[in-house]
Design a protein around this motif. Structure first.
Motif, mmCIF file in Angstrom:
data_model
loop_
_atom_site.group_PDB
_atom_site.id
_atom_site.type_symbol
_atom_site.label_atom_id
_atom_site.label_comp_id
_atom_site.label_asym_id
_atom_site.label_seq_id
_atom_site.Cartn_x
_atom_site.Cartn_y
_atom_site.Cartn_z
ATOM 1 N N LEU A 274 1.092 -1.108 -0.474
ATOM 2 C CA LEU A 274 -0.340 -0.147 0.189
ATOM 3 C C LEU A 274 0.954 1.312 -0.075
ATOM 4 C CD1 LEU A 274 -2.702 1.061 0.041
ATOM 5 C CD2 LEU A 274 -2.668 0.527 2.523
ATOM 6 N N SER A 275 1.114 1.599 -1.179
ATOM 7 C CA SER A 275 1.949 2.647 -0.892
ATOM 8 C C SER A 275 1.766 3.522 -2.429
ATOM 9 C CB SER A 275 3.100 2.101 -1.130
ATOM 10 O OG SER A 275 3.435 1.258 -2.264
ATOM 11 N N PHE A 276 2.421 5.312 -1.983
ATOM 12 C CA PHE A 276 2.156 6.191 -3.285
ATOM 13 C C PHE A 276 3.371 6.541 -3.705
ATOM 14 C CE2 PHE A 276 -0.395 7.605 -0.547
ATOM 15 C CZ PHE A 276 -0.585 9.421 -0.816
ATOM 16 N N ASN A 277 3.745 8.119 -4.827
ATOM 17 C CA ASN A 277 3.946 8.878 -4.867
ATOM 18 C C ASN A 277 3.426 10.364 -4.957
ATOM 19 O OD1 ASN A 277 5.680 10.978 -5.967
ATOM 20 N ND2 ASN A 277 7.186 9.237 -6.076
ATOM 21 N N ASP A 278 3.807 11.084 -3.561
ATOM 22 C CA ASP A 278 3.041 11.920 -3.711
ATOM 23 C C ASP A 278 3.368 13.057 -4.976
ATOM 24 O OD1 ASP A 278 1.016 13.742 -2.775
ATOM 25 O OD2 ASP A 278 2.069 14.694 -2.115
ATOM 26 N N ASP A 279 4.585 13.083 -5.340
ATOM 27 C CA ASP A 279 4.977 14.494 -6.205
ATOM 28 C C ASP A 279 4.370 13.472 -7.530
ATOM 29 O OD1 ASP A 279 7.171 15.520 -4.118
ATOM 30 O OD2 ASP A 279 8.047 13.506 -4.161
ATOM 31 N N ILE A 280 4.277 12.414 -7.631
ATOM 32 C CA ILE A 280 3.850 12.200 -9.253
ATOM 33 C C ILE A 280 2.348 11.939 -8.965
ATOM 34 C CG2 ILE A 280 3.896 9.559 -10.609
ATOM 35 C CD1 ILE A 280 6.867 9.417 -9.385
ATOM 36 N N GLN A 281 1.943 10.957 -8.255
ATOM 37 C CA GLN A 281 0.434 10.612 -8.004
ATOM 38 C C GLN A 281 -0.599 11.710 -7.864
ATOM 39 O OE1 GLN A 281 1.454 7.327 -6.447
ATOM 40 N NE2 GLN A 281 0.153 5.964 -8.482
ATOM 41 N N GLY A 282 -0.318 12.238 -7.136
ATOM 42 C CA GLY A 282 -0.700 13.406 -6.085
ATOM 43 C C GLY A 282 -0.687 14.717 -6.025
ATOM 44 N N SER A 314 9.347 14.048 -12.927
ATOM 45 C CA SER A 314 8.607 12.692 -11.649
ATOM 46 C C SER A 314 7.033 13.792 -12.325
ATOM 47 C CB SER A 314 9.173 12.469 -10.552
ATOM 48 O OG SER A 314 9.350 13.786 -9.722
ATOM 49 N N ALA A 315 7.137 15.135 -11.596
ATOM 50 C CA ALA A 315 5.677 15.408 -11.083
ATOM 51 C C ALA A 315 4.955 16.175 -12.480
ATOM 52 C CB ALA A 315 5.984 17.171 -10.266
ATOM 53 N N ALA A 316 5.971 16.316 -13.405
ATOM 54 C CA ALA A 316 5.301 16.283 -14.574
ATOM 55 C C ALA A 316 4.853 15.524 -15.429
ATOM 56 C CB ALA A 316 6.106 17.238 -16.174
ATOM 57 N N THR A 317 5.208 14.319 -15.326
ATOM 58 C CA THR A 317 4.930 12.922 -16.345
ATOM 59 C C THR A 317 3.810 12.398 -16.100
ATOM 60 O OG1 THR A 317 6.932 12.213 -14.988
ATOM 61 C CG2 THR A 317 7.481 12.972 -17.195
ATOM 62 N N GLY A 318 4.058 12.531 -14.014
ATOM 63 C CA GLY A 318 2.998 11.995 -12.940
ATOM 64 C C GLY A 318 1.333 12.589 -13.753
ATOM 65 N N MET A 319 1.488 13.988 -13.639
ATOM 66 C CA MET A 319 0.272 14.828 -14.265
ATOM 67 C C MET A 319 0.054 13.788 -15.840
ATOM 68 S SD MET A 319 0.971 18.910 -12.926
ATOM 69 C CE MET A 319 2.814 18.781 -12.446
ATOM 70 N N ALA A 320 0.382 14.328 -16.574
ATOM 71 C CA ALA A 320 0.967 13.359 -18.296
ATOM 72 C C ALA A 320 0.317 12.538 -18.232
ATOM 73 C CB ALA A 320 1.778 13.851 -18.689
ATOM 74 N N HIS A 321 0.424 11.246 -16.872
ATOM 75 C CA HIS A 321 0.009 9.895 -17.138
ATOM 76 C C HIS A 321 -1.698 10.025 -16.322
ATOM 77 C CE1 HIS A 321 3.896 8.579 -18.096
ATOM 78 N NE2 HIS A 321 3.749 8.230 -17.635
#
Length: 556
Positions: A274-282, A314-321
């Motif tokens: 149970l995990s996530f990356n806030d910079d990418i997904q949040g 990581s932030a930008a590519t997470g937003m794009a995904h």
């Protein structure tokens, strides 16, 4: 806290105290931040707990104590002094700290977290007062599971962990980055209602390549160059699976890791724990929510939306995904959705002939003659540009005017933190677009007037998302966090924006609504967990009531 809980979800304050080996009395209570109420102890409590003679005569309500705190807070000369003052309050009286933070969230959020937390991390060794959090170094390799037994709480539910390599837009701060997990977990409690007893800030202190820190005699971290490669990954793996063994219901939130490591950890662990990356997904969920709200102003259908990112980390590519997923839900194929998202980095547009593209952004490369940001805007005609560069001023006057030339209501998201790293200011976005921009930033800008119209620029802060996601996940004992949960969170956030807020240019709801926003998001995330068979608790009769019942109340 409400006693009607799902099995094992949380404990009340007094139940949490049962974990202590012995009841506290007298000065031990006053010196214990979770037990202390300062002058708020009643006459009966003073008699029964051995406090007579140890406190001034007058009994102060928590409301009066909070008033005193805020009066003293506002007398401080600068934000760093305010940060130290609030952290000192937490060390003395945890419940009063959270009462004050919850009741004054709009004023205190920039102090407890961005932008002031960045300065606090830079000065971490200088302002250190009290040990807080859990530190793991390479010297602990092979012993992490054993030393987790030193943590005083047996039922941890939320862990925020960093290795300090990419703190906000400030770079490698090593062990000084512990201020980030501490700050995030304060917001988990204030905004998401997570009992602070169940929160654990963790620093993977694997060294630093910041020579200034290594040469600083006050620096308190592991005094070596950063651990890299297989040894680094092995240490992270040992940490994650030691946590799984010790705290099997805990959610791990990865925070402020460098892009390659951030994506590696996300790919490695998202299906396993149970995990996530806030910079990418949040960050992605906040951006998608902001875009959906902005489209209510511009009138552009979601499926037609074209977005260009400045920055490809990581932030930008997470937003794009996540945006690609949202466009697909709006009816586009994956290929069609990707064509509506483009990137520009420090080397120019991500074109297919480039040899330096990462696996995360190569799928967004295009065939184009454009090379620089402005020419790419003129060719692509995006409805929105989103900055995630950490470089101030990169949304220049020419950039904003180019956006205003191709769109009647250009969407300008300058999301880099802290405030002095924003790609442009709110005033610049409005002035250079003749008041037509729909603006949001990562750190706050004050309301302003342009040609007689008042604008209240929105802050696209991750605090809108991660507390509710965490609350929803642990409330139903989710086994993992899915992309669909983040889309559900984004929709719940966007739905909270009222028409009168849009008319003032604000595409996010007021921060004063954070507790209710987190409750909405938690319910949406929990429902998605049940839909996807990821919830380990039985579905309750009233899911919202159950979640609301486990939310921490600091009152006394």
């Amino acid at each position: 806290m409400n006693s009607r809980l799902a099995p094992g979800v949380s404990m009340s304050y007094h139940e949490g105290m049962a974990e202590r080996e012995r009841p506290l009395r007298g000065m031990d209570i006053i010196h214990d931040s979770r037990s202390n109420k300062g002058t708020g102890f009643t006459r009966e409590e003073r008699r029964n707990l051995g406090l007579r003679g140890l406190l001034p005569y007058q009994i102060s309500s928590q409301e009066l104590q909070a008033q005193r705190v805020m009066e003293n807070f506002r007398r401080k000369e600068n934000n760093m002094e305010r940060y130290i003052f609030l952290r000192s309050l937490e060390e003395r009286n945890e419940r009063l700290f959270f009462r004050v933070l919850m009741d004054n969230i709009r004023e205190l959020l920039p102090i407890v977290y961005t932008p002031t937390v960045g300065q606090a991390c830079q000065q971490f060794a200088n302002i250190f007062r009290h040990a807080k959090g859990f530190y793991i170094t390479p010297e602990d390799k092979g012993h992490i599971r054993d030393i987790l037994n030193n943590w005083p709480v047996e039922d941890v539910r939320i862990i925020v962990v960093t290795d300090g390599e990419r703190i906000l837009g400030l770079g490698d701060l090593g062990a000084n980055g512990m201020g980030i997990p501490i700050g995030k977990l304060s917001l988990y409690t204030a905004a998401g209602g997570i009992d602070p007893l169940r929160c654990m800030p963790v620093m993977l202190d694997v060294g630093t390549d910041n020579t200034e820190l290594l040469n600083d005699p006050l620096y308190m971290g592991w005094p070596h160059a950063r651990l890299r490669g297989r040894e680094y990954q092995s240490l992270v793996e040992e940490f994650v699976f030691s946590v799984q063994d010790k705290y099997p219901k805990a959610l791990i939130q990865f925070e402020d890791f460098a892009t390659p490591n951030a994506y590696h950890h996300l790919k490695r662990f998202r299906q396993a724990v149970l995990s996530f990356n806030d910079d990418i997904q949040g960050t992605a969920a906040v951006a998608v929510a902001g875009l959906k709200a902005a489209l209510r102003i511009s009138g552009t259908p979601l499926r037609d939306l074209r977005v260009m990112f400045l920055g490809a980390g990581s932030a930008a590519t997470g937003m794009a995904h996540l945006l690609t997923r949202a466009l697909m839900e709006a009816g586009l194929s994956e290929g069609e959705a990707r064509k509506q998202v483009q990137f520009v980095d420090e080397h120019g547009l991500l074109i297919s002939s480039r040899k330096d593209l990462t696996p995360q952004n190569i799928e967004y490369s295009v065939d184009s003659e454009a090379r620089d940001f402005v020419s790419a805007i003129r060719e692509f005609e995006p409805h929105a540009i989103i900055g995630a560069t950490g470089v101030p001023g990169t949304f220049s006057r020419e950039v904003v005017e180019s956006m205003a030339a191709v769109q009647q209501r250009p969407i300008i998201f300058a999301l880099s933190n802290p405030t002095d790293r924003a790609e442009c200011s709110a005033a610049q976005a409005y002035e250079w677009s003749s008041g037509r921009a729909i603006f949001a930033s990562g750190s706050p800008f004050q309301p302003l007037e342009y040609e007689g119209k008042r604008f209240e620029p929105a802050q696209g802060n991750n605090v809108y998302i991660f507390p509710g996601v965490g609350l929803g996940a642990i409330s139903v004992a989710a086994s993992r966090i899915s992309d669909s949960m983040f889309l559900a969170a984004a929709d719940a956030l966007a739905a909270r924006v009222k028409q009168e807020q849009l008319e003032r240019g604000s595409i996010f709801p007021p921060l004063t609504e954070l507790r209710n926003i987190s409750l909405d998001i938690a319910e949406a995330v929990a429902l998605k967990a049940y839909e996807q068979n990821l919830a380990r608790y039985p579905h309750p009769d009233d899911l919202r009531e159950l979640i609301q019942g486990v939310m921490y109340d600091p009152s006394y």
